[in-house]
Scaffold this motif. Structure first.
Motif, PDB file in Angstrom:
ATOM      1  N   GLU A  69       0.853  -1.185   0.000  1.00  0.00           N
ATOM      2  CA  GLU A  69       0.000   0.000   0.000  1.00  0.00           C
ATOM      3  C   GLU A  69       0.887   1.233   0.000  1.00  0.00           C
ATOM      4  O   GLU A  69       1.889   1.279   0.707  1.00  0.00           O
ATOM      5  CB  GLU A  69      -0.890  -0.002   1.241  1.00  0.00           C
ATOM      6  N   LEU A  70       0.536   2.212  -0.815  1.00  0.00           N
ATOM      7  CA  LEU A  70       1.294   3.455  -0.915  1.00  0.00           C
ATOM      8  C   LEU A  70       0.327   4.625  -0.840  1.00  0.00           C
ATOM      9  O   LEU A  70      -0.556   4.756  -1.709  1.00  0.00           O
ATOM     10  CB  LEU A  70       2.085   3.497  -2.230  1.00  0.00           C
ATOM     11  N   LEU A  71       0.449   5.421   0.206  1.00  0.00           N
ATOM     12  CA  LEU A  71      -0.395   6.601   0.406  1.00  0.00           C
ATOM     13  C   LEU A  71      -1.885   6.262   0.329  1.00  0.00           C
ATOM     14  O   LEU A  71      -2.676   6.976  -0.283  1.00  0.00           O
ATOM     15  CB  LEU A  71      -0.045   7.694  -0.615  1.00  0.00           C
ATOM     16  N   GLY A  72      -2.244   5.126   0.894  1.00  0.00           N
ATOM     17  CA  GLY A  72      -3.645   4.712   0.908  1.00  0.00           C
ATOM     18  C   GLY A  72      -4.107   3.997  -0.350  1.00  0.00           C
ATOM     19  O   GLY A  72      -5.267   3.621  -0.453  1.00  0.00           O
ATOM     20  N   HIS A  73      -3.211   3.785  -1.306  1.00  0.00           N
ATOM     21  CA  HIS A  73      -3.554   3.085  -2.545  1.00  0.00           C
ATOM     22  C   HIS A  73      -3.027   1.655  -2.479  1.00  0.00           C
ATOM     23  O   HIS A  73      -1.849   1.438  -2.199  1.00  0.00           O
ATOM     24  CB  HIS A  73      -2.933   3.775  -3.765  1.00  0.00           C
TER      25      HIS A  73
END
Length: 172
Positions: A69-73
């Motif tokens: 997960e990256l910045l909520g993605h």
């Protein structure tokens, strides 16, 4: 005058149960072949880099440490899978490519002096037409590119900042 329907000669030599199952079996096999060929399509939007030697080793090390997960993605890598490409979210998506060539817009070292540096990783910014940016980590043994389309994050540099420590550890 009515005509009697007859099975083709090659089928008439077969026993009745085999004749009855020949057409449904052929149809089922055709369906299986068609469904089997419907894999996820290759992603034409993303060009997969092909780093060589040490750069490829560094990129594989980076790939092993990338988050789910990256910045909520959520991570959703393009197809076909590659250790040199990762993506988060589906639309718009943040894309990381490792082992890319030297950025065309970066022509001299003086330009790098004005590029943002986050945790000892210098990111060369290139604006995209959609309001997003492409950031390329320079001054490393392998170039790492992070494309952040407009609207993917509040601040496009946040994605590069979130990946800086991983790039610093994996690529000298």
């Amino acid at each position: 005058m009515t005509r009697e329907l007859r099975a083709p000669r090659f089928l008439s030599a077969l026993p009745a149960p085999v004749r009855w199952l020949a057409v449904p079996t052929a149809l089922a096999c055709t369906v299986v072949v068609l469904i089997g060929s419907w894999g996820p399509p290759a992603d034409p939007d993303i060009e997969t880099p092909e780093p060589r030697g040490k750069a490829a080793e560094y990129c594989r090390a980076l790939a092993a440490g990338l988050p789910q997960e990256l910045l909520g993605h959520a991570r959703k890598d393009p197809s076909p899978a590659s250790p040199y490409v990762a993506a988060w979210a589906s639309s718009p998506r943040i894309v990381l490519r490792c082992g890319v060539p030297h950025p065309e817009g970066l022509v001299d070292e003086k330009q790098e002096e004005i590029a943002p540096t986050i945790n000892d990783v210098t990111w060369w910014p290139e604006p995209l037409g959609d309001g997003g940016y492409r950031f390329t980590a320079t001054q490393r043994a392998a170039f790492v590119e992070v494309t952040v389309p407009g609207g993917a994050t509040g601040n496009p540099l946040d994605a590069a900042a979130a990946l800086s420590d991983l790039v610093k550890v994996a690529i000298p």
